[in-house]
Design a protein around this motif. Sequence first.
Motif, PDB file in Angstrom:
ATOM      1  N   SER A  13       0.857  -1.187   0.000  1.00 24.12           N
ATOM      2  CA  SER A  13       0.000   0.000   0.000  1.00 24.12           C
ATOM      3  C   SER A  13       0.891   1.234   0.000  1.00 24.12           C
ATOM      4  O   SER A  13       2.086   1.146   0.261  1.00 24.12           O
ATOM      5  N   ARG A  69       2.415 -12.196  -8.938  1.00 23.22           N
ATOM      6  CA  ARG A  69       1.840 -10.965  -8.426  1.00 23.22           C
ATOM      7  C   ARG A  69       0.419 -10.782  -8.962  1.00 23.22           C
ATOM      8  O   ARG A  69       0.100 -11.226 -10.063  1.00 23.22           O
ATOM      9  N   ASP A  70      -0.400 -10.169  -8.144  1.00 27.85           N
ATOM     10  CA  ASP A  70      -1.766  -9.813  -8.520  1.00 27.85           C
ATOM     11  C   ASP A  70      -1.841  -8.289  -8.453  1.00 27.85           C
ATOM     12  O   ASP A  70      -1.962  -7.723  -7.360  1.00 27.85           O
ATOM     13  N   ASN A  71      -1.754  -7.661  -9.595  1.00 30.23           N
ATOM     14  CA  ASN A  71      -1.717  -6.201  -9.614  1.00 30.23           C
ATOM     15  C   ASN A  71      -3.008  -5.581  -9.099  1.00 30.23           C
ATOM     16  O   ASN A  71      -2.993  -4.501  -8.501  1.00 30.23           O
ATOM     17  N   ALA A  72      -4.112  -6.261  -9.313  1.00 26.84           N
ATOM     18  CA  ALA A  72      -5.398  -5.727  -8.846  1.00 26.84           C
ATOM     19  C   ALA A  72      -5.453  -5.669  -7.329  1.00 26.84           C
ATOM     20  O   ALA A  72      -6.121  -4.802  -6.748  1.00 26.84           O
ATOM     21  N   LYS A  73      -4.737  -6.582  -6.688  1.00 22.55           N
ATOM     22  CA  LYS A  73      -4.733  -6.635  -5.228  1.00 22.55           C
ATOM     23  C   LYS A  73      -3.458  -6.042  -4.643  1.00 22.55           C
ATOM     24  O   LYS A  73      -3.288  -6.049  -3.413  1.00 22.55           O
ATOM     25  N   ASN A  74      -2.557  -5.565  -5.504  1.00 24.55           N
ATOM     26  CA  ASN A  74      -1.272  -5.026  -5.026  1.00 24.55           C
ATOM     27  C   ASN A  74      -0.574  -6.024  -4.106  1.00 24.55           C
ATOM     28  O   ASN A  74      -0.063  -5.665  -3.044  1.00 24.55           O
ATOM     29  N   THR A  75      -0.573  -7.266  -4.529  1.00 25.25           N
ATOM     30  CA  THR A  75      -0.055  -8.338  -3.683  1.00 25.25           C
ATOM     31  C   THR A  75       0.909  -9.209  -4.482  1.00 25.25           C
ATOM     32  O   THR A  75       0.661  -9.511  -5.652  1.00 25.25           O
TER      33      THR A  75
END
Length: 116
Positions: A25, A71-77
């Motif tokens: 974040s 990585r999951d860009n939509a979840k910033n994870t």
Amino acid sequence: QVQLVESGGGQVQAGGSLRLSCAASGSILSISAMGWYRQAPGKQRELVATITGGGRINYADSVKGRFTISRDNAKNTVYLQMYSLKAEDTAVYYCNAQRGILGTDWGRGTQVIVSS
């Protein structure tokens, strides 16, 4: 700055698997790459795997074929899927976010213990 929170660590028997997560974040758009590092007791922190914004991936030789970073860009994870865990994988695992000249941010780490 970027704030990073790792999760998913724990204790597992040798041969088992774990999935670590790192939620980012803050100044997300400044991140050029993210990575996982680990530090075992009495040892220096070492690279485990990195992934760039373009999807380029790099692994330490010791984890190739056993660990997968994604990585999951939509979840910033960012995730680290770990299979075939060994006792020597025992360490505190840290996530980092590389932001070029702006520096590197680190999470607080998550403990992984592999019992033989």
